[in-house]
Design a protein around this motif. Structure first.
Motif, short mmCIF file in Angstrom:
data_model
loop_
_atom_site.label_atom_id
_atom_site.label_comp_id
_atom_site.label_asym_id
_atom_site.label_seq_id
_atom_site.Cartn_x
_atom_site.Cartn_y
_atom_site.Cartn_z
N SER A 66 -0.61 4.27 -1.70
CA SER A 66 -1.43 5.33 -2.31
C SER A 66 -1.38 6.63 -1.53
O SER A 66 -1.50 7.71 -2.12
N ASP A 67 -1.21 6.58 -0.20
CA ASP A 67 -1.15 7.83 0.56
C ASP A 67 0.04 8.68 0.11
O ASP A 67 -0.07 9.90 -0.05
N ASP A 115 -8.79 1.18 0.13
CA ASP A 115 -7.62 0.42 0.55
C ASP A 115 -6.39 1.04 -0.11
O ASP A 115 -6.42 1.42 -1.28
N SER A 116 -5.28 1.12 0.63
CA SER A 116 -4.11 1.84 0.14
C SER A 116 -3.30 1.08 -0.90
O SER A 116 -2.35 1.62 -1.46
N ARG A 117 -3.68 -0.18 -1.16
CA ARG A 117 -2.84 -0.98 -2.04
C ARG A 117 -3.08 -0.75 -3.53
O ARG A 117 -2.32 -1.24 -4.37
N ARG A 157 -6.92 8.21 -4.30
CA ARG A 157 -6.87 7.04 -3.44
C ARG A 157 -8.17 6.26 -3.52
O ARG A 157 -9.24 6.82 -3.76
N GLY A 168 0.80 -1.21 0.00
CA GLY A 168 0.00 0.00 0.00
C GLY A 168 0.84 1.26 0.00
O GLY A 168 1.53 1.56 0.97
N ARG A 195 -6.43 0.56 5.27
CA ARG A 195 -7.15 1.80 5.00
C ARG A 195 -6.23 2.90 4.48
O ARG A 195 -5.17 3.16 5.05
N SER A 196 -6.67 3.56 3.44
CA SER A 196 -5.91 4.68 2.89
C SER A 196 -6.27 5.99 3.58
O SER A 196 -5.48 6.94 3.57
N ASP A 197 -7.49 6.06 4.12
CA ASP A 197 -7.95 7.31 4.76
C ASP A 197 -8.81 6.92 5.97
O ASP A 197 -10.03 6.87 5.88
N VAL A 246 -4.31 2.36 -6.53
CA VAL A 246 -4.40 3.80 -6.76
C VAL A 246 -5.07 3.99 -8.11
O VAL A 246 -5.00 3.11 -8.99
#
Length: 379
Positions: free
Chosen positions: A24-25, A39-41, A36, A22, A95-97, A43
């Motif tokens: 994306s952040d 999920d951060s994995r 985003r 992950g 979680r991305s956010d 983009v």
């Protein structure tokens, strides 16, 4: 007449060995044009609408080239093809956010069934009633586009039995979506779902095809085909898009093709048929036995696509994009990405080796296309 087209592309990031990581952040903070997902994995990037397939090819490649350079600066990271967590990581959400309440809802309601990568194809149609007719028409043929694009036969290091594990497990929401008979019907139905809570917001309509626009469900200007797995080869994606555009030009020009008037089946029977066709296409893609929406006859997905190809070739040629349609032959002949991966798997390649080879092939294909077709535009 040619139509405006654009893409929403979701891709995984990770290591050359296929481990999805992950990032994306960091990507969203440092690069323009990337968004985003919950999920951060994975983009997402979006191409600007264009009528030109040549411009779209370069618009698909340019953000990816920028992203690859950035990933190299972060470490030895790359882009990973496929539409599911092919090798590992399917047991938890990243979680991305964490502060986003809608993401809370998605994680708690669906888990990692929604941590997928895909391509959404948007095609401009401004008249709302024509758009509704087009959505009815394409929804019944959406399983064919899934069959062409399937690229998710693995999950957590195992072959799942699906060609598109993504669409096999994806929570289509709400559970039942009718064929909208008019724009007014669509507005009424969406408003009812929002009141009932079966949709959390106007974006929470997860179905194979939906009308889209700047103020849904009221101001609509495009058809969004959401069923396709991630197609990493831009030439293959443009071929699939050319088939979609040609079919849309047909239904725009000939309202008599509307399934509500040209099918022997009722709207309820058409929904049931299409649901079964989507399940079949997710399982066997081009080799799926489907039922034709016109009369319910059984037909192989690849044969149906070949029939449509013959039907729309003259339209594509007249409009100047037949050269972008013709690579469909290669997909029908050699198989989609999932079928090619499963062929390697059947002769002894484990999932990790299949994915790591696909990572290399994807990067090499991008470089080839950049040098051949986009070097001046991307300079």
């Amino acid at each position: 007449m040619v139509l405006l087209k654009g893409f929403e592309i979701e891709m995984y990031t990770g290591t050359p060995q296929g481990e999805i990581v992950g990032l994306s952040d960091k990507i969203v903070a440092d690069l323009n044009g990337f968004m985003r997902e919950p999920d951060s994995r994975n983009v997402e990037y979006i191409t600007k609408p264009s009528t030109s397939y040549e411009n779209l090819l370069c618009a698909l490649l340019s953000p990816r080239r920028e992203l690859r350079k950035y990933l190299q600066r972060l470490g030895n990271y790359t882009l990973i093809p496929g539409s599911t967590l092919s090798l590992s990581g399917g047991d938890r959400f990243f979680r991305s956010d964490p502060s986003n309440p809608y993401h809370d809802y998605i994680e708690q309601t669906y888990g990692t069934n929604v941590v997928t990568a895909s391509v959404h194809i948007n095609v401009g149609i401004n008249d709302p009633e024509t758009l509704m007719r087009a959505c009815r028409f394409i929804r019944l043929e959406a399983p064919l586009f899934l069959a062409l694009s399937a690229s998710s036969p693995f999950f957590n290091g195992q072959a799942t039995g699906y060609h598109s594990t993504r669409w096999g497990v994806f929570p289509q929401t709400p559970a039942y979506v009718p064929l909208f008979t008019s724009h007014a019907h669509h507005i009424q139905w969406v408003e009812e779902q929002l009141i009932a809570g079966t949709m959390q917001n106007v974006r929470h309509l997860w179905v194979s095809v939906r009308p889209n626009g700047d103020r849904r469900p009221y101001d609509l200007n495009r058809l969004e085909l959401r069923i396709c797995d991630l197609v990493t080869d831009p030439i293959a994606l443009l071929a699939i898009t050319a088939l979609l555009e040609a079919r849309l030009l047909q239904i725009i020009d000939n309202p008599d093709l509307d399934p509500l008037t040209s099918s022997k089946l009722s709207p309820e029977e058409l929904i049931a048929l299409t649901t079964n066709n989507e399940i079949a296409a997710a399982s066997a893609s081009l080799d799926a036995q489907l039922q034709h929406w016109q009369d319910g006859r059984t037909i192989l997905a690849r044969d149906w696509i070949a029939e449509l190809y013959q039907e729309v070739w003259a339209i594509a040629k007249q409009q100047g994009f037949s050269c972008f349609l013709s690579p469909l032959h290669k997909i029908l002949r050699e198989g989609n990405e999932a079928q090619q991966w499963l062929q390697l798997h059947s002769v002894g390649f484990d999932c990790q080796r299949v994915i790591s080879q696909a990572i290399v092939a994807t990067k090499e294909r991008e470089l080839e296309l950049e040098h051949k077709l986009c070097s001046s535009l991307l300079a």
